[in-house]
Design a protein around this motif. Structure first.
Motif, mmCIF file in Angstrom:
data_model
loop_
_atom_site.group_PDB
_atom_site.id
_atom_site.type_symbol
_atom_site.label_atom_id
_atom_site.label_comp_id
_atom_site.label_asym_id
_atom_site.label_seq_id
_atom_site.Cartn_x
_atom_site.Cartn_y
_atom_site.Cartn_z
ATOM 1 N N TYR A 115 -12.336 -50.356 -28.966
ATOM 2 C CA TYR A 115 -13.620 -50.562 -29.637
ATOM 3 C C TYR A 115 -13.455 -50.301 -31.138
ATOM 4 C CZ TYR A 115 -14.464 -45.515 -30.185
ATOM 5 O OH TYR A 115 -14.377 -44.200 -30.546
ATOM 6 N N TYR A 116 -14.389 -50.830 -31.913
ATOM 7 C CA TYR A 116 -14.328 -50.649 -33.373
ATOM 8 C C TYR A 116 -15.680 -50.179 -33.871
ATOM 9 C CZ TYR A 116 -10.110 -53.402 -32.810
ATOM 10 O OH TYR A 116 -8.883 -53.843 -32.395
ATOM 11 N N TYR A 117 -15.668 -49.332 -34.884
ATOM 12 C CA TYR A 117 -16.929 -48.907 -35.487
ATOM 13 C C TYR A 117 -16.862 -49.197 -36.986
ATOM 14 C CZ TYR A 117 -21.249 -46.289 -36.004
ATOM 15 O OH TYR A 117 -22.563 -45.945 -36.239
ATOM 16 N N LEU A 118 -17.784 -50.013 -37.455
ATOM 17 C CA LEU A 118 -17.697 -50.438 -38.857
ATOM 18 C C LEU A 118 -18.682 -49.726 -39.780
ATOM 19 C CD1 LEU A 118 -17.231 -54.279 -38.370
ATOM 20 C CD2 LEU A 118 -15.550 -52.467 -38.254
ATOM 21 N N GLY A 119 -19.729 -49.123 -39.209
ATOM 22 C CA GLY A 119 -20.647 -48.335 -40.034
ATOM 23 C C GLY A 119 -21.653 -49.155 -40.821
ATOM 24 N N PHE A 120 -22.118 -48.546 -41.896
ATOM 25 C CA PHE A 120 -23.217 -49.118 -42.685
ATOM 26 C C PHE A 120 -22.689 -50.040 -43.773
ATOM 27 C CE2 PHE A 120 -26.032 -48.650 -46.459
ATOM 28 C CZ PHE A 120 -27.170 -49.227 -45.929
ATOM 29 N N VAL A 121 -23.521 -50.969 -44.195
ATOM 30 C CA VAL A 121 -23.225 -51.763 -45.378
ATOM 31 C C VAL A 121 -24.556 -52.033 -46.095
ATOM 32 C CG1 VAL A 121 -23.425 -54.046 -44.303
ATOM 33 C CG2 VAL A 121 -21.845 -53.712 -46.169
ATOM 34 N N PRO A 122 -24.608 -51.930 -47.419
ATOM 35 C CA PRO A 122 -25.873 -52.231 -48.095
ATOM 36 C C PRO A 122 -26.132 -53.741 -48.079
ATOM 37 C CG PRO A 122 -24.319 -51.100 -49.555
ATOM 38 C CD PRO A 122 -23.566 -51.530 -48.361
ATOM 39 N N GLY A 123 -27.320 -54.119 -48.472
ATOM 40 C CA GLY A 123 -27.587 -55.551 -48.597
ATOM 41 C C GLY A 123 -28.609 -56.072 -47.615
ATOM 42 N N ASP A 124 -28.907 -55.289 -46.570
ATOM 43 C CA ASP A 124 -29.940 -55.657 -45.612
ATOM 44 C C ASP A 124 -29.748 -57.087 -45.097
ATOM 45 O OD1 ASP A 124 -32.300 -54.212 -44.582
ATOM 46 O OD2 ASP A 124 -33.337 -56.036 -45.209
ATOM 47 N N LYS A 125 -30.752 -57.958 -45.320
ATOM 48 C CA LYS A 125 -30.679 -59.311 -44.755
ATOM 49 C C LYS A 125 -29.547 -60.126 -45.369
ATOM 50 C CE LYS A 125 -35.577 -59.120 -43.990
ATOM 51 N NZ LYS A 125 -36.870 -59.394 -44.602
ATOM 52 N N SER A 126 -29.254 -59.870 -46.638
ATOM 53 C CA SER A 126 -28.154 -60.619 -47.273
ATOM 54 C C SER A 126 -26.848 -60.334 -46.561
ATOM 55 C CB SER A 126 -27.997 -60.221 -48.729
ATOM 56 O OG SER A 126 -29.226 -60.259 -49.371
ATOM 57 N N ALA A 127 -26.657 -59.073 -46.162
ATOM 58 C CA ALA A 127 -25.426 -58.710 -45.474
ATOM 59 C C ALA A 127 -25.332 -59.452 -44.135
ATOM 60 C CB ALA A 127 -25.372 -57.207 -45.252
ATOM 61 N N LEU A 128 -26.469 -59.547 -43.437
ATOM 62 C CA LEU A 128 -26.462 -60.247 -42.146
ATOM 63 C C LEU A 128 -26.038 -61.694 -42.332
ATOM 64 C CD1 LEU A 128 -29.822 -59.050 -40.524
ATOM 65 C CD2 LEU A 128 -27.534 -58.102 -40.239
ATOM 66 N N GLN A 129 -26.629 -62.333 -43.341
ATOM 67 C CA GLN A 129 -26.317 -63.753 -43.551
ATOM 68 C C GLN A 129 -24.890 -63.941 -44.035
ATOM 69 O OE1 GLN A 129 -29.828 -65.878 -45.400
ATOM 70 N NE2 GLN A 129 -30.408 -63.751 -45.615
ATOM 71 N N ASP A 130 -24.448 -62.996 -44.835
ATOM 72 C CA ASP A 130 -23.089 -63.098 -45.357
ATOM 73 C C ASP A 130 -22.066 -63.045 -44.223
ATOM 74 O OD1 ASP A 130 -21.481 -63.544 -47.447
ATOM 75 O OD2 ASP A 130 -21.643 -61.562 -48.372
ATOM 76 N N MET A 131 -22.372 -62.263 -43.181
ATOM 77 C CA MET A 131 -21.466 -62.194 -42.037
ATOM 78 C C MET A 131 -21.334 -63.546 -41.348
ATOM 79 S SD MET A 131 -22.089 -58.705 -39.996
ATOM 80 C CE MET A 131 -23.478 -57.834 -40.665
ATOM 81 N N GLY A 132 -22.380 -64.343 -41.462
ATOM 82 C CA GLY A 132 -22.336 -65.678 -40.877
ATOM 83 C C GLY A 132 -21.424 -66.597 -41.659
ATOM 84 N N GLU A 133 -21.255 -66.332 -42.944
ATOM 85 C CA GLU A 133 -20.412 -67.177 -43.792
ATOM 86 C C GLU A 133 -18.971 -66.688 -43.790
ATOM 87 O OE1 GLU A 133 -21.552 -69.968 -45.512
ATOM 88 O OE2 GLU A 133 -23.366 -69.632 -44.320
ATOM 89 N N ASP A 134 -18.798 -65.386 -44.016
ATOM 90 C CA ASP A 134 -17.445 -64.830 -44.053
ATOM 91 C C ASP A 134 -17.560 -63.347 -43.686
ATOM 92 O OD1 ASP A 134 -14.977 -63.870 -44.596
ATOM 93 O OD2 ASP A 134 -15.110 -64.060 -46.777
ATOM 94 N N PHE A 135 -17.089 -63.041 -42.477
ATOM 95 C CA PHE A 135 -17.276 -61.692 -41.952
ATOM 96 C C PHE A 135 -16.676 -60.629 -42.879
ATOM 97 C CE2 PHE A 135 -16.440 -58.145 -39.047
ATOM 98 C CZ PHE A 135 -17.675 -58.035 -38.441
ATOM 99 N N TYR A 136 -15.520 -60.968 -43.467
ATOM 100 C CA TYR A 136 -14.777 -59.945 -44.221
ATOM 101 C C TYR A 136 -15.333 -59.679 -45.616
ATOM 102 C CZ TYR A 136 -11.885 -60.763 -40.298
ATOM 103 O OH TYR A 136 -11.478 -60.884 -39.019
ATOM 104 N N SER A 137 -16.214 -60.544 -46.081
ATOM 105 C CA SER A 137 -16.809 -60.199 -47.368
ATOM 106 C C SER A 137 -17.875 -59.122 -47.162
ATOM 107 C CB SER A 137 -17.383 -61.433 -48.061
ATOM 108 O OG SER A 137 -18.408 -61.966 -47.290
#
Lengths: 268, 222, 218
Positions: A115-137
């Motif tokens: 299993y992996y735990y990645l924790g928090f990231v700022p950005g709220d909705k922008s972060a969610l959408q960014d994961m759709g474009e490029d997970f590693y950014s």
């Protein structure tokens, strides 16, 4: 005669304390949204790679932590590899991380391979959408600081749509946000566990098939535990919940009885 | 919670129990013990929040990519961090009277782009797909299911009618369609109320269970 | 001029982001991707600003003595204790910060919210009354859900089950009624609300983008 609020508080505490101390437990009958949630996870192949977003605060851990525990147990039992993250809620980081770690130790699962735990990231909705474009950014490292690019399993992951399922455990609007920005836009199948207060809001999305399954409140967690054949926190809590509901029901009846009695006297 | 049984936890458990009791004392009256605990909680959670944001945001998103990046950083990548940083720093001008307006620019960026990305996915998720699932093919359904779908449809239309034509139109007179809408809304609110009671009680159950765990661990019963 | 620049940023950002969803143009996708990256970095500062404002408030309380100085001092001391410990020892398992988190933040935050249980039980007795037709419907539906979601509901359904001509019918089946309420009328009205709320969000977004809503500029 009116019941004093102190009496109500005392009775409430009493009906909660006694079942917890004596460890009374009841049989819980699972309902359809929970069964669907359970089956959705059972239908995943061994080694499937899924995302679990932890979007609650310690304040609602009563309802959502049992869900997280049961879900983690279920995923580990079925050899599914979850990636946990809390992109929308900073305050839950340690609570989620350590609860998962505790279960992983018991079930002999290793962090950063089972299993992996990645924790928090700022950005709220922008972060969610960014994961759709490029997970590693959005996420480059795990919570404990290891580079994701060093793990073989992440080689097949470019975007969030490369995961087989997304599960959100939420005490706010995050399930709707994830439905909007990830399920609709990138087509990741989604199931969710929410607090009882939020549960009825999500039935339209269950009805439309946008959510594949739903755990609602402590009862939802208890049903899930029943399906998993484990007797943990939620099922224990449900006994106290039962007596407390009966108390509230009786209070409503007494309140109405007094109201109508008072009204009749008033009319006379 | 194995941590509760560790050495020296007895005194900690007593302190935590006292703090929790001081929070619960608010149910009778606001008091100094509650105020103290509340402020303590605010400080601790802000401190914890700061650490998480500092680590996840500042260290992982700005510091490491700029100074410890393993790959080759080209000009474009560096600017992609520096420019938003400069914009972000403008937030802190809001404390100055002279340059306070500069804080509006990063806000404008977040607001404008945030509002823009909102529109498309929302229409699809909450309008198109919801309308789609409200309109179904009756040919393969049982009579009860058809009845249910018709009720859903009536509830949608009458509720919307109530809000669009009665509330907004400011009409006071009794209206049959609006009353049906109100009837369905009351059923729905009842369900939400029932669930809310359930949720609130769960929170108290958890707290009582936390008390039980800590008290039991003080007496070595856990 | 200052306002115009801000409004232009909102307008350009908003229009590009909106079009990006509907049109398939590579340049827009690239801009979209970068805007999201930027937003993450900018939000970091916004979050830090929020914490700074909280602290500033405490220092103000301390300075002007609106409340007893022990209260703002508690917040300030606990904040810096946690931050300093965190910067020195980290925040992972078995660190001082984790200890404080598990023993102060988690139990206290849960306790603060549990107060709601007392209020709602008292409200159920005082305010949940069948005063007219609407409130009676609300009362009945609420009561059905309250009983339908606990094992007692299943028990009542079981003991009132009748077997008539091979079919099984339960006379008082709270769980089944709860299921119907949630899946049918509840879905209907919540869907109507969803339409209303979504249209509201979209119109507000458009107002912001086109500069009709300028409350945030003040």
């Amino acid at each position: 005669m009116k019941i004093k609020k102190e009496v109500i508080y005392f009775l409430l505490l009493l009906v909660i304390i006694l079942p917890l101390i004596f460890g009374i437990s009841f049989k819980i009958k699972p309902t359809e949204p929970v069964i669907n949630f359970f089956q959705e996870i059972n239908s995943l192949k061994k080694g499937s790679f899924i995302v679990v977003t932890i979007s609650f605060d310690p304040s609602t851990k009563a309802e959502l932590l049992p869900m997280l525990d049961a879900l983690t147990y279920h995923l580990f039992k079925n050899d599914i590899i979850p990636v946990y993250m809390n992109p929308l809620n900073a305050n839950v980081t340690n609570l989620g991380y350590l609860s998962i770690k505790k279960i992983a130790r018991k079930m002999k699962k290793k962090e950063n391979s089972d299993y992996y735990y990645l924790g928090f990231v700022p950005g709220d909705k922008s972060a969610l959408q960014d994961m759709g474009e490029d997970f590693y950014s959005v996420y480059k490292k795990t919570f404990d600081g290891k580079d994701l690019e060093n793990f073989n399993i992440f080689k097949n992951i470019q975007k969030i749509s490369d995961f087989s399922l997304l599960i959100d455990l939420a005490d706010g609007n995050s399930t709707l946000d994830l439905l909007t920005y990830i399920n609709t836009k990138y087509g990741v199948p989604m199931a969710s566990g929410v607090t009882a207060v939020m549960a009825s809001e999500y039935y339209p999305y269950l009805n439309s098939g946008q959510l594949l399954g739903l755990l609602g409140g402590l009862r939802g967690a208890a049903e899930y535990e029943t399906l998993l054949d484990m007797s943990a926190k939620a099922r224990r809590g449900m006994s106290a919940q039962t007596f407390a509901h009966i108390l509230i029901f009786i209070l409503i009846i007494i309140g109405n009885y007094e109201y109508f009695k008072g009204k009749r006297h008033g009319n006379n | 919670m194995s941590i509760l049984r560790e050495k020296g936890m007895g005194i900690i458990n007593i302190i935590v129990i006292l703090l929790m009791l001081s929070v619960l004392s608010f149910v009778f009256k606001d008091n100094h013990f509650f105020k103290f605990t509340e402020r303590l909680l605010v400080g601790v959670s802000a401190g914890y929040g700061f650490l998480i944001i500092f680590n996840a945001g500042f260290i992982k998103k700005i510091w490491i990519p700029l100074f410890y990046s393993t790959g080759t950083n080209n000009f474009f990548q560096v600017m992609n961090i520096i420019l938003p940083c400069l914009l972000g720093l403008l937030f802190f001008t809001s404390f100055s009277k002279k340059y306070g307006f500069l804080a509006k620019y990063p806000l404008a960026f977040l607001l404008g782009t945030g509002a823009g990305v909102e529109i498309g996915p929302r229409i699809e998720t909450s309008i198109m797909r919801q309308i789609n699932s409200s309109v179904v093919d009756f040919s393969n359904l049982s009579l009860f299911e058809i009845f249910n779908y018709i009720i859903i449809l009536i509830a949608i239309v009458t509720t919307m009618y109530y809000f669009l034509f009665i509330v907004r139109g400011n009409k006071k007179r009794e209206n049959f369609i609006a009353n049906i809408g109100i009837f369905f809304m009351m059923i729905g609110f009842g369900a939400s109320f029932g669930y809310t009671i359930m949720g609130r009680l769960s929170l108290l159950i958890e707290v009582v269970d936390m008390f039980r765990e800590r008290i039991f661990s003080i007496f070595g019963l856990l | 001029m200052k306002e115009l620049i801000a409004l232009l940023i909102v307008l350009i950002g908003g229009v590009i982001m909106t079009l990006q969803y509907f049109l398939n143009i590579p340049v827009l996708d690239l801009i979209y991707k970068n805007v999201l990256d930027w937003s993450i970095v900018i939000s970091t500062f916004a979050l830090l600003l929020a914490i700074r404002s909280l602290l500033a408030r405490q220092f103000q309380d301390l300075k002007f003595k609106k409340v007893k100085s022990i209260f703002p001092l508690t917040t300030i001391i606990s904040f810096f204790t946690v931050v300093i410990l965190g910067l020195i020892f980290g925040i992972g398992e078995k660190t001082p910060v984790d200890f404080i988190y598990q023993n102060i933040q988690v139990p206290l935050q849960a306790t603060v919210f549990s107060l709601l249980a007392f209020y709602i039980s008292s409200a159920a007795y005082r305010a949940f009354r069948a005063k007219n037709f609407s409130s009676t419907v609300l009362l009945i539906s609420g009561s059905i859900v309250i009983i339908g979601r606990i094992p007692l509901g299943d028990f009542i359904a079981k003991i009132t089950t009748l077997h008539i001509n091979g079919s099984v019918i339960s006379l008082i089946d709270f769980p089944a009624w709860t299921k119907w309420i949630l899946n049918v009328p509840n879905v209907g009205i919540k869907r109507a609300f969803i339409f209303g709320i979504t249209l509201g969000i979209i119109s507000t977004s458009l107002k912001v983008i086109f500069g009709i809503e300028r409350g945030w500029l003040k």
